[in-house]
Design an enzyme around this catalytic site. Structure first.
Site, PDB file in Angstrom:
ATOM      1  N   ARG A 290      21.277  43.562  29.058  1.00 53.94           N
ATOM      2  CA  ARG A 290      22.073  43.391  30.274  1.00 53.94           C
ATOM      3  C   ARG A 290      22.769  44.695  30.650  1.00 53.94           C
ATOM      4  NH1 ARG A 290      26.077  38.544  30.425  1.00 53.94           N
ATOM      5  NH2 ARG A 290      26.286  39.539  32.438  1.00 53.94           N
TER       6      ARG A 290
ATOM      7  N   LYS B  41      26.946  50.401  34.653  1.00 52.25           N
ATOM      8  CA  LYS B  41      26.585  49.022  35.048  1.00 52.25           C
ATOM      9  C   LYS B  41      27.680  48.394  35.906  1.00 52.25           C
ATOM     10  CE  LYS B  41      27.650  45.496  32.384  1.00 52.25           C
ATOM     11  NZ  LYS B  41      28.184  44.157  32.563  1.00 52.25           N
ATOM     12  N   ASN B  42      28.924  48.463  35.422  1.00 51.73           N
ATOM     13  CA  ASN B  42      29.981  47.720  36.099  1.00 51.73           C
ATOM     14  C   ASN B  42      30.373  48.326  37.439  1.00 51.73           C
ATOM     15  OD1 ASN B  42      29.963  45.769  34.220  1.00 51.73           O
ATOM     16  ND2 ASN B  42      31.767  46.471  33.086  1.00 51.73           N
TER      17      ASN B  42
ATOM     18  N   CYS C 204      32.469  31.975  30.281  1.00 51.87           N
ATOM     19  CA  CYS C 204      31.415  32.682  29.550  1.00 51.87           C
ATOM     20  C   CYS C 204      31.892  32.894  28.121  1.00 51.87           C
ATOM     21  CB  CYS C 204      31.066  33.994  30.226  1.00 51.87           C
ATOM     22  SG  CYS C 204      32.297  35.246  30.036  1.00 51.87           S
TER      23      CYS C 204
ATOM     24  N   ARG D 227      37.662  32.987  32.094  1.00 52.65           N
ATOM     25  CA  ARG D 227      37.451  33.886  33.225  1.00 52.65           C
ATOM     26  C   ARG D 227      37.470  33.196  34.586  1.00 52.65           C
ATOM     27  NH1 ARG D 227      32.799  38.091  31.739  1.00 52.65           N
ATOM     28  NH2 ARG D 227      33.934  39.437  33.160  1.00 52.65           N
ATOM     29  N   PRO D 228      38.621  32.670  34.974  1.00 49.68           N
ATOM     30  CA  PRO D 228      38.715  32.034  36.301  1.00 49.68           C
ATOM     31  C   PRO D 228      38.620  33.054  37.439  1.00 49.68           C
ATOM     32  CG  PRO D 228      40.843  32.000  35.160  1.00 49.68           C
ATOM     33  CD  PRO D 228      39.868  32.629  34.221  1.00 49.68           C
ATOM     34  N   VAL D 229      38.489  32.544  38.679  1.00 52.59           N
ATOM     35  CA  VAL D 229      38.411  33.444  39.842  1.00 52.59           C
ATOM     36  C   VAL D 229      39.531  33.138  40.841  1.00 52.59           C
ATOM     37  CG1 VAL D 229      35.957  34.039  39.717  1.00 52.59           C
ATOM     38  CG2 VAL D 229      36.646  31.902  40.831  1.00 52.59           C
ATOM     39  N   ASP D 230      40.638  32.577  40.328  1.00 51.81           N
ATOM     40  CA  ASP D 230      41.742  32.193  41.216  1.00 51.81           C
ATOM     41  C   ASP D 230      42.311  33.384  41.994  1.00 51.81           C
ATOM     42  OD1 ASP D 230      42.427  32.960  38.597  1.00 51.81           O
ATOM     43  OD2 ASP D 230      44.453  32.153  38.778  1.00 51.81           O
ATOM     44  N   LEU D 231      42.386  34.556  41.349  1.00 46.98           N
ATOM     45  CA  LEU D 231      42.936  35.735  42.032  1.00 46.98           C
ATOM     46  C   LEU D 231      42.018  36.191  43.169  1.00 46.98           C
ATOM     47  CD1 LEU D 231      44.977  35.757  39.735  1.00 46.98           C
ATOM     48  CD2 LEU D 231      44.524  38.158  39.392  1.00 46.98           C
TER      49      LEU D 231
ATOM     50  N   ASP E 292      36.069  46.636  26.665  1.00 52.52           N
ATOM     51  CA  ASP E 292      34.611  46.753  26.493  1.00 52.52           C
ATOM     52  C   ASP E 292      34.224  47.695  25.352  1.00 52.52           C
ATOM     53  OD1 ASP E 292      34.301  44.995  28.551  1.00 52.52           O
ATOM     54  OD2 ASP E 292      33.697  46.468  30.051  1.00 52.52           O
TER      55      ASP E 292
ATOM     56  N   ILE F 215      43.047  41.463  26.793  1.00 49.08           N
ATOM     57  CA  ILE F 215      42.447  41.153  28.102  1.00 49.08           C
ATOM     58  C   ILE F 215      41.768  39.784  28.110  1.00 49.08           C
ATOM     59  CG2 ILE F 215      40.888  41.984  29.928  1.00 49.08           C
ATOM     60  CD1 ILE F 215      43.192  43.930  29.381  1.00 49.08           C
TER      61      ILE F 215
ATOM     62  N   ARG G 204      28.313  36.766  36.165  1.00 51.10           N
ATOM     63  CA  ARG G 204      29.540  36.509  36.906  1.00 51.10           C
ATOM     64  C   ARG G 204      29.757  37.464  38.072  1.00 51.10           C
ATOM     65  NH1 ARG G 204      33.515  33.681  35.059  1.00 51.10           N
ATOM     66  NH2 ARG G 204      34.914  35.135  36.078  1.00 51.10           N
TER      67      ARG G 204
HETATM   68  C1  EPZ Z   1      35.319  43.384  34.498  1.00 55.35           C
HETATM   69  O1  EPZ Z   1      35.358  41.976  34.395  1.00 55.35           O
HETATM   70  C2  EPZ Z   1      34.083  43.836  33.751  1.00 55.35           C
HETATM   71  N1  EPZ Z   1      32.907  43.231  34.357  1.00 55.35           N
HETATM   72  C3  EPZ Z   1      34.193  43.456  32.283  1.00 55.35           C
HETATM   73  O2  EPZ Z   1      33.065  43.984  31.605  1.00 55.35           O
HETATM   74  C4  EPZ Z   1      35.459  44.079  31.693  1.00 55.35           C
HETATM   75  O3  EPZ Z   1      35.589  43.644  30.363  1.00 55.35           O
HETATM   76  C5  EPZ Z   1      36.683  43.633  32.516  1.00 55.35           C
HETATM   77  O4  EPZ Z   1      36.475  43.981  33.919  1.00 55.35           O
HETATM   78  C6  EPZ Z   1      37.968  44.285  32.048  1.00 55.35           C
HETATM   79  O5  EPZ Z   1      37.855  45.660  32.096  1.00 55.35           O
HETATM   80  C7  EPZ Z   1      32.354  43.755  35.429  1.00 55.35           C
HETATM   81  O6  EPZ Z   1      32.819  44.730  35.987  1.00 55.35           O
HETATM   82  C8  EPZ Z   1      31.101  43.117  35.920  1.00 55.35           C
HETATM   83  P1  EPZ Z   1      39.176  41.079  35.068  1.00 55.35           P
HETATM   84  P2  EPZ Z   1      36.330  41.122  35.322  1.00 55.35           P
HETATM   85  O7  EPZ Z   1      39.156  40.326  36.348  1.00 55.35           O
HETATM   86  O8  EPZ Z   1      36.459  41.794  36.631  1.00 55.35           O
HETATM   87  C9  EPZ Z   1      41.608  37.057  34.037  1.00 55.35           C
HETATM   88  C10 EPZ Z   1      31.175  43.935  30.194  1.00 55.35           C
HETATM   89  O9  EPZ Z   1      30.971  43.746  28.969  1.00 55.35           O
HETATM   90  N2  EPZ Z   1      41.377  36.644  35.442  1.00 55.35           N
HETATM   91  O10 EPZ Z   1      39.854  42.398  35.019  1.00 55.35           O
HETATM   92  O11 EPZ Z   1      35.850  39.721  35.291  1.00 55.35           O
HETATM   93  C11 EPZ Z   1      40.335  37.128  33.230  1.00 55.35           C
HETATM   94  O12 EPZ Z   1      39.958  35.868  32.738  1.00 55.35           O
HETATM   95  C12 EPZ Z   1      32.138  43.075  30.975  1.00 55.35           C
HETATM   96  O13 EPZ Z   1      30.578  44.794  30.847  1.00 55.35           O
HETATM   97  C13 EPZ Z   1      41.984  35.483  35.915  1.00 55.35           C
HETATM   98  O14 EPZ Z   1      42.681  34.777  35.186  1.00 55.35           O
HETATM   99  O15 EPZ Z   1      37.677  41.249  34.502  1.00 55.35           O
HETATM  100  C14 EPZ Z   1      40.711  38.115  32.164  1.00 55.35           C
HETATM  101  O16 EPZ Z   1      41.388  37.479  31.127  1.00 55.35           O
HETATM  102  C15 EPZ Z   1      32.690  41.939  30.204  1.00 55.35           C
HETATM  103  N3  EPZ Z   1      41.779  35.126  37.217  1.00 55.35           N
HETATM  104  C16 EPZ Z   1      41.647  39.089  32.864  1.00 55.35           C
HETATM  105  O17 EPZ Z   1      42.084  38.383  34.048  1.00 55.35           O
HETATM  106  C17 EPZ Z   1      41.017  35.872  38.079  1.00 55.35           C
HETATM  107  O18 EPZ Z   1      40.863  35.493  39.253  1.00 55.35           O
HETATM  108  C18 EPZ Z   1      41.020  40.408  33.316  1.00 55.35           C
HETATM  109  O19 EPZ Z   1      39.772  40.140  33.949  1.00 55.35           O
HETATM  110  C19 EPZ Z   1      40.423  37.058  37.581  1.00 55.35           C
HETATM  111  C20 EPZ Z   1      40.627  37.416  36.269  1.00 55.35           C
END
Ligand code: EPZ
Length: 419
Positions: A398, A22-23, A116, A121-125, A306, A328, A92
């Site tokens: 999902r 999926k991811n 969520c 889960r911000p998107v600042d990065l 996950d 995480i 997301r």
């Molecule tokens: C991906 O989410 C996966 N989703 C998640 O799977 C998975 O748990 C996660 O990676 C970690 O492996 C998809 O691929 C669709 P991150 P993602 O950016 O990309 C913080 C599932 O069940 N962060 O690596 O959103 C964030 O809040 C899902 O299938 C910021 O602060 O994860 C988190 O604490 C759930 N700012 C950490 O970083 C940002 O701009 C890691 O998140 C981006 C992230």
């Protein structure tokens, strides 16, 4: 609303074929926006999230044709570059259309996704990576309004911490940028490598995916391709853990065992036997006790967040005390109260859960809270005495293709009931 009803207590026995990830599929689907040529994905899972993303892509004018295990996407003419709130808030990963739209059309308006169940889960990065590539970004009424006059340009980007989504997003934008982009402290997940392989098959020039430094040499145009989605390591890990939890013997087919290097030793430590060959993994536990094992989640190649909930379901039945630490996401213990309703003994303190194993779990009515938490409740239900009913099954749909069919084929007494 559907629910899953499980009569527990039967060991699992049989084979499960693992679907495409999926991811990975979600990011690969978004890559279609980068080309006006036909694009096809095979080994495609049929999931609520992938169908949903298909609708969002149609909203941009992409022709979407769904076949069995196959998805054709043709973004010949983009008729819109706006991703509305209603389509982004439900999933997301939709936010990742921003970079490709910006790279191809030099403008995009995409709703911010919001938080969520598992955390803010911000998107600042994501946004600061796009800004480094020359994007002008404004926030207005919950939307990101982005433009890049003359196109994006390559940049050196150092992520302050590892983010899967931000690494993928930066790659999706940088492939059509002018010049070289270097990503430092990039995520190394197999889904990143899969995305890079697919983009390279379209004509991109990415090297280093799977390592901390990824280099992307921008190209002027990308073409179409037909690409097979990597097998889902989280689905495979979920069924491996379910087998170790419930007992029995299940062979997982179409699996990349090397993508679960952190899991196999932990399952073995917990008392199950794992045997691997080239394309399959056999997991067995026949009457031996489950042993307590401490685990903490980490970015790849560490133990995946996950699989944390599914690992906890196993530890609920361990012969002793274990500690699970979630590094995480800040709020990913929502399954604990539900497992406790089944008789588990769990104490959560901040990012740690202490699990005191109990000899048996008891069936109960429980509620799925997020995708992976739901899978932990299904495993607990199969291991428990009596009947467990898991509500809010849309979470499971999902990300797990036909979970009740796959487990039912292995002897689980599990069915979907419409209320
Ligand atoms: C991906 O989410 C996966 N989703 C998640 O799977 C998975 O748990 C996660 O990676 C970690 O492996 C998809 O691929 C669709 P991150 P993602 O950016 O990309 C913080 C599932 O069940 N962060 O690596 O959103 C964030 O809040 C899902 O299938 C910021 O602060 O994860 C988190 O604490 C759930 N700012 C950490 O970083 C940002 O701009 C890691 O998140 C981006 C992230």
């Amino acid at each position: 609303m559907d629910k899953i009803v499980i009569e527990g207590g039967t060991p699992l026995s049989g084979q499960i074929s693992i679907s495409g990830a999926k991811n990975s599929a979600l990011k690969l689907m978004v890559a279609c926006l980068l080309t006006d040529a036909p694009f096809e994905l095979t080994n495609m899972p049929n999931l609520r999230d992938t169908r949903f993303l298909g609708q969002l892509l149609e909203n941009f004018g992409v022709q979407v044709n769904d076949g069995v295990g196959r998805l054709s996407l043709h973004a010949k003419n983009l008729t819109s570059t706006t991703a509305p709130y209603d389509l982004v808030r439900k999933m997301r990963a939709s936010f990742n259309v921003l970079g490709p739209l910006l790279a191809r059309t030099h403008k995009a308006k995409v709703s911010l996704p919001g938080g969520c169940a598992i955390g803010a889960r911000p998107v600042d990065l994501h946004l600061s990576a796009l800004k480094s590539m020359g994007a002008n970004i404004e926030l207005d009424e919950g939307y990101v309004i982005a433009s890049a006059k003359g196109g994006l340009r390559g940049a050196e980007i150092t992520f302050p911490f590892i983010s899967v989504g931000a690494t993928e997003h930066a790659m999706l934008a940088a492939v059509l940028a002018k010049g070289e982009t270097v990503l430092n402290n990039a995520a190394r997940e197999p889904e990143i490598v899969d995305l890079a392989n697919c983009l390279n098959a379209m004509g991109a020039n990415i090297s280093g995916a799977g390592r901390s430094e990824v280099i992307i040499e921008g190209v002027e145009k990308l073409g179409g391709t037909s690409y097979a989605v990597v097998p889902d390591r989280i689905e495979a890990g979920t069924y491996a853990l379910a087998t170790a939890t419930v007992g029995g013997a299940v062979r997982l087919l179409n699996v990349r065992s090397d993508h679960l290097g952190s899991l196999w030793p932990l399952i073995a430590q917990a008392g199950a036997k794992v045997t691997m060959d080239e394309n399959s993994v056999l997991v067995e536990r026949h009457g031996t006790p489950i042993l307590p094992v401490d685990v903490e989640t980490q970015a790849y190649p560490g133990f995946p967040t996950d699989l944390q909930a599914q690992f906890m379901a196993m530890m609920c039945l361990a012969d002793g005390v274990s500690i699970i630490r979630e590094n995480i996401f800040e709020n990913r213990f929502m399954h604990c109260p539900e497992l406790s309703r089944m008789g588990a003994n769990i104490t959560v303190s901040g990012r740690e859960a202490i699990i005191r194993g109990v000899p048996t779990l008891k069936g109960a009515q429980v509620m799925a809270t997020d995708l992976r938490a739901s899978a932990s409740l299904v495993a607990a239900g199969m291991a428990a005495e009596d009947i467990t009913e898991v509500g809010r099954v849309y979470h499971l749909d999902r990300g797990f293709e036909q979970i009740e069919v796959k487990l039912g084929n292995c002897g689980a007494r599990i069915k979907r009931v419409s209320e």
